[in-house]
Design an enzyme around this catalytic site. Structure first.
Site, PDB file in Angstrom:
ATOM      1  CE  LYS A 104      -4.953   7.618 -10.989  1.00  0.00           C
ATOM      2  NZ  LYS A 104      -4.186   6.353 -11.207  1.00  0.00           N
TER       3      LYS A 104
HETATM    4  C1  LIG Z   1      -4.739   5.168 -11.522  1.00  0.00           C
HETATM    5  C2  LIG Z   1      -3.886   4.163 -12.187  1.00  0.00           C
HETATM    6  C3  LIG Z   1      -4.435   3.041 -12.848  1.00  0.00           C
HETATM    7  C4  LIG Z   1      -5.916   2.755 -12.850  1.00  0.00           C
HETATM    8  O1  LIG Z   1      -6.644   3.641 -13.675  1.00  0.00           O
HETATM    9  P1  LIG Z   1      -8.235   3.779 -13.500  1.00  0.00           P
HETATM   10  O2  LIG Z   1      -8.624   4.942 -14.344  1.00  0.00           O
HETATM   11  O3  LIG Z   1      -8.471   4.025 -12.039  1.00  0.00           O
HETATM   12  O4  LIG Z   1      -8.855   2.504 -13.963  1.00  0.00           O
HETATM   13  C5  LIG Z   1      -3.568   2.179 -13.498  1.00  0.00           C
HETATM   14  N1  LIG Z   1      -2.226   2.377 -13.491  1.00  0.00           N
HETATM   15  C6  LIG Z   1      -1.667   3.433 -12.865  1.00  0.00           C
HETATM   16  C7  LIG Z   1      -0.196   3.581 -12.876  1.00  0.00           C
HETATM   17  C8  LIG Z   1      -2.465   4.368 -12.195  1.00  0.00           C
HETATM   18  O5  LIG Z   1      -1.897   5.406 -11.571  1.00  0.00           O
END
Ligand SMILES: *Cc1c(COP(=O)(O)O)cnc(C)c1O
Length: 452
Positions: A110
């Site tokens: 993120k």
């Molecule tokens: C947010 C997150 C996901 C999921 O990603 P999306 O874009 O919501 O599909 C997967 N793995 C981790 C570690 C995350 O923080």
């Protein structure tokens, strides 16, 4: 370039406007009015650094930001990453590779979007002379990544609500140990639902939201999708011809933001043959890609908590594309979904997608198997992607978090607790959190006192 809402009832806006607004006023999500064809530029982009590639890519969309300004914002966003390649590609064997997306400040993917979003917000505030108070509720990673995106930025403050005692100790430290004066970790006396309700109430108080210039942290901002396209592009550019023909990006999925970005890039003239949507036990998307029906169930907690999602907030963007980019049909589909709890796409064609689901026992087994077979340690989210790899493909697994963030799951699987210097350092710092009742008056008072 202009951006339109998937529901077609809001005016088209510029890139900066779409970023500032987040959710379109008609309830839809922003997408480019028409997608560019990047194929003539791919050759020239082959040897660019990650930040240069990102600036080049975004300049196609952010036509209302001067190019040198955009390049400066992008550079600053990725200067916080600790690996020189930003998103390094690790080959595990001749048909498996991992794209490591956890070299940013909070050790999860993120950061790619939220570092950039923080700099875009900061730039908008500096230019307009206004201030913003960013507000979000989190049960995990998003709050920490948003905080690190806005850390110390002038004219901004960020307030993250989370259920006291119900996020992991490390996640709490990532939010509450930054030492930055504009960051406020608010431990709510209640559940995650209470924190979310409180957030809704704060935005629902229109007078207060306007007066305080509240902005939301959420997973649907246009800038997040576009920032995430870049690591797919960067990885694709580094593949051999032969790998490009067979590649399948395998993506741990919750809100469908990550994998959607890759698929969207594919529609811009980057020939990517396959995407696998890898879910945990919350398998609504796996069921969708198997049957064409999207049916909402109850969220169940899992070892991969950032994917514990039933209603994937970015799904509407895919739906819009699958429904021939028809906003009226998209609106009707979303209404049906809301009232019936399910929606079936007519004449559903999987296209480039495949899918898999992993329950908690699978996650533990996959962590162990990857460790034994490749001497490589993955976190529980990435482990979902190793559920079933297609032997006819070149599997490019997106690793979404560093395993040290999940010591308990790792110890249970392989008897080891991976560490990371960033997390070790956090453990030495004092926790600065504010306990708050789940009450709108208390939240308003706090923001009035500590906001900008
Ligand atoms: C947010 C997150 C996901 C999921 O990603 P999306 O874009 O919501 O599909 C997967 N793995 C981790 C570690 C995350 O923080």
């Amino acid at each position: 370039m202009k951006f339109i809402s998937t529901r077609g009832q809001s005016p088209a806006v510029s890139f900066s406007e779409a970023v500032a607004i987040g959710l379109a006023p008609d309830g839809g999500l922003y997408l480019p009015e028409s997608l560019p064809d990047l194929s003539p530029r791919l050759n020239a982009w082959r040897n660019l650094s990650y930040a240069d590639l990102c600036a080049e890519f975004l300049s196609v969309f952010a036509t209302d930001i001067p190019e040198d300004e955009l390049s400066r914002l992008v550079r600053r966003s990725y200067a916080t990453f600790t690996h020189p390649e930003i998103a390094p590609l690790r080959r595990l064997d001749e048909r498996t590779a991992v794209l490591e997306l956890w070299h940013g400040p909070t050790l999860a993917f993120k950061d790619f979007a939220l570092q950039l979003l923080g700099n875009l917000y900061g730039w908008q505030c500096a230019r307009s002379g206004r201030s913003i108070n960013v507000l979000g509720a989190t049960s995990g990673d998003t709050g920490a990544a948003a905080i690190h995106g806005l850390l110390g930025k002038p004219r901004t403050a960020i307030f993250i609500l989370y259920p006291d005692g119900r996020v992991s100790p490390l996640q709490e430290r990532q939010m509450a140990c930054t030492g930055a004066a504009n960051v406020h970790a608010l431990a709510i006396d209640g559940s995650f639902d209470d924190a979310q309700r409180l957030l809704k109430e704060a935005f629902g108080d229109r007078a207060f939201a306007l007066q305080r210039n509240l902005a939301a942290v959420n997973s649907i901002n246009l800038a997040r999708v576009l920032a995430q396209c870049v690591y797919y592009l960067s990885a694709w550019l580094r593949l051999t011809e032969e790998e490009r023909e067979r590649v399948e990006f395998v993506v741990p999925t919750g809100n469908f933001g990550n994998v959607f970005a890759g698929w969207l890039l594919g529609r811009m003239g980057v020939p990517i043959p396959g995407f696998k949507v890898a879910t945990n036990r919350n398998d609504i998307l796996h069921r969708f890609f198997t049957t064409g029906e999207y049916r909402i169930g109850a969220v169940q907690p899992s070892l991969a908590p950032s994917m514990d999602i039933q209603v994937a907030s970015n799904f509407e963007r895919l739906l819009y594309c699958l429904l021939d980019e028809d906003p009226a049909r998209t609106q009707a589909a979303m209404t049906e979904l809301r009232f019936r709890g399910s929606y079936r796409v007519p004449n559903f064609d999987l296209g480039a997608f495949s899918s898999s689901a992993a329950n908690d026992a699978d996650i533990t087994a996959n962590i162990r198997r990857v460790h034994e077979r490749f001497d490589y340690v993955v976190d529980p989210h990435t482990a979902c992607a190793f559920q079933t790899l297609n032997p006819d493909r070149f599997s490019l697994v997106l690793s979404t978090a560093h395993p040290a963030k999940f010591p308990d799951a790792l110890r249970a699987a392989i008897g080891l607790e991976p560490t990371h210097p960033t997390l070790e350092e956090l453990k030495t710092r004092p926790i600065a959190k504010h306990l708050l009742p789940a009450d709108l008056g208390a939240l308003r008072d706090f923001i009035a006192k500590h906001g900008v």
